[in-house]
Write a protein that holds these residues in place. Structure first.
Motif, mmCIF file in Angstrom:
data_model
loop_
_atom_site.group_PDB
_atom_site.id
_atom_site.type_symbol
_atom_site.label_atom_id
_atom_site.label_comp_id
_atom_site.label_asym_id
_atom_site.label_seq_id
_atom_site.Cartn_x
_atom_site.Cartn_y
_atom_site.Cartn_z
ATOM 1 N N TYR A 170 0.829 -1.210 0.000
ATOM 2 C CA TYR A 170 0.000 0.000 0.000
ATOM 3 C C TYR A 170 0.864 1.261 0.000
ATOM 4 N N GLY A 171 1.966 1.224 0.768
ATOM 5 C CA GLY A 171 2.848 2.373 0.818
ATOM 6 C C GLY A 171 3.457 2.700 -0.539
ATOM 7 N N PHE A 172 3.903 1.684 -1.267
ATOM 8 C CA PHE A 172 4.480 1.934 -2.588
ATOM 9 C C PHE A 172 3.403 2.352 -3.583
ATOM 10 N N HIS A 173 2.193 1.855 -3.424
ATOM 11 C CA HIS A 173 1.075 2.278 -4.266
ATOM 12 C C HIS A 173 0.867 3.788 -4.120
ATOM 13 N N SER A 174 0.861 4.266 -2.896
ATOM 14 C CA SER A 174 0.682 5.698 -2.645
ATOM 15 C C SER A 174 1.906 6.496 -3.085
ATOM 16 N N ALA A 175 3.105 5.954 -2.827
ATOM 17 C CA ALA A 175 4.343 6.679 -3.144
ATOM 18 C C ALA A 175 4.506 6.886 -4.640
ATOM 19 N N TRP A 176 4.276 5.863 -5.432
ATOM 20 C CA TRP A 176 4.446 6.014 -6.880
ATOM 21 C C TRP A 176 3.374 6.927 -7.477
ATOM 22 N N ASN A 177 2.172 6.883 -6.946
ATOM 23 C CA ASN A 177 1.148 7.823 -7.406
ATOM 24 C C ASN A 177 1.541 9.256 -7.064
ATOM 25 N N TRP A 178 2.129 9.449 -5.883
ATOM 26 C CA TRP A 178 2.591 10.784 -5.485
ATOM 27 C C TRP A 178 3.698 11.267 -6.407
ATOM 28 N N ILE A 179 4.623 10.384 -6.760
ATOM 29 C CA ILE A 179 5.717 10.756 -7.674
ATOM 30 C C ILE A 179 5.159 11.139 -9.040
ATOM 31 N N MET A 180 4.221 10.342 -9.555
ATOM 32 C CA MET A 180 3.660 10.638 -10.873
ATOM 33 C C MET A 180 2.866 11.941 -10.858
#
Length: 365
Positions: A298-308
């Motif tokens: 879940y953390g990486f799901h949120s992190a990559w969306n934040w980066i994009m």
């Protein structure tokens, strides 16, 4: 599997004591749960505490796994139709198309090299499975423009998009920032052992699967596919917008992690392959370890969306290639240094041994 430094005589003796393991062994209720002596395949995993290799499961293990499977079944999202069109992929012979072609060829070659010349068993590790699904995605991205709309391979590519990036992110984070320093500073008592460990981990193939895989995965998942608002990839990359990961992508990644956890528990644990002992069903922390990994997903799901969303202007093929090349160059320099020092240490040790033998012979005469 490779001998991992175990003397060949010891390895032959261990193989002679190994009972035959067949597919039927996993299905026959008359067989014991642990199919190898002492719960350690050929003695390779004797370093794992015995209570994590053999013995009864934790009372929390089975309820945890069953609960996760039921939760996944009940939370299955509605599928979308994104990525189902050939126009969503780089045009033939474009720069991004050539990247996918060359990336697929290189990644295939490394898997074949590891399986043929190194350790066949490595292909079932989480790290190599991440590399393999990213290899598949590079291949399908290259085929994308010549496939028909809604082709089954495009659906497979859509399913693997976030699991590929998530698995590469977990490998990159857990190995480089947790396991690597933990092993180096706490499990290796001498400078010599630390040097050998550095030399091993900065070899080309190890750098590729532990460090570079996340760059290849990001280039594949974010840059060379799944962009919206355009009919073709011939336009300026900066003008395009990325497709953020949604709940369906999160579900596929969670299912991948739970599926691998079940494979580890039902297959690898039974043949004494304890590459991730914290996931042993005998551990009292089994609930914590399973939930920790799902929280990482879940953390990486949120992190990559934040980066994009916030840093799309730097998410380009050129930047990724520059960062990746710098990492390879630095690691190559470290590898050359560790190899040189290791060879020097080996030569000094051989000289010392030779001189010691000569002194012993002199005293005896």
């Amino acid at each position: 599997m490779a001998s991992f430094g175990v003397p060949r005589s010891t390895l032959r003796e261990a193989k002679s004591k190994l009972p035959p393991i067949r597919i039927s062994s996993f299905l026959d209720p008359r067989e014991p749960w642990v199919l190898v002596p002492n719960g350690s395949l050929l003695g390779f995993f004797d370093w794992v505490p015995e209570n994590l290799r053999i013995g009864p499961w934790s009372v929390f293990a089975l309820p945890t796994m069953l609960s996760l499977i039921v939760a996944l079944g009940l939370s299955r999202p509605i599928e979308d139709d994104i990525d189902g069109y050939s126009a969503y992929y780089p045009a033939l012979y474009s720069k991004l198309w050539w990247y996918n072609v060359m990336g697929f060829s290189f990644m295939c070659a490394l898997v074949i090299y590891i399986a043929k010349y190194r350790t066949k068993g490595a292909i079932v590790t989480f790290t190599l499975l991440s590399w393999q699904i990213n290899t598949i995605r590079h291949g399908i991205n290259a085929l994308g423009p010549i496939l028909s709309d809604h082709h089954i391979l495009l659906k497979v590519n859509h399913i693997l998009r976030f699991p590929a990036l998530m698995s590469a992110s977990i490998t990159f984070t857990i190995w480089n920032f947790i396991l690597f320093p933990y092993i180096y500073f706490t499990k290796l008592e001498t400078k010599e052992k630390q040097l050998y460990f550095l030399d091993f981990n900065f070899q080309f193939r190890m750098v590729q699967v532990h460090l570079c895989n996340i760059f290849y995965s990001a280039m594949n998942a974010l840059v060379t596919g799944s962009l919206t608002g355009r009919p073709t990839f011939e336009k300026n990359q900066q003008a395009l917008s990325p497709r953020l990961f949604d709940s369906e992508d999160l579900w596929y990644a969670a299912a991948f992690v739970v599926g691998y956890g079940m494979f580890y528990t039902l297959i690898l644990d039974r043949i004494g392959v304890h590459i991730y002992p914290i996931f042993s069903p005998r551990s009292n922390f089994v609930v914590v370890t399973w939930l920790m990994v799902l929280l990482l997903v879940y953390g990486f799901h949120s992190a990559w969306n934040w980066i994009m969303t916030n840093y799309w202007h730097v998410v380009t093929l050129e930047y990724f290639m520059i960062f990746n090349s710098l990492i390879i160059a630095v690691c190559y320099g470290i590898s050359c240094w560790t190899s040189k020092v290791r060879l020097s240490c080996d030569a000094n040790a051989a000289t010392a041994t030779s001189e010691s033998d000569k002194d012993s012979e002199t005293k005896q005469s």
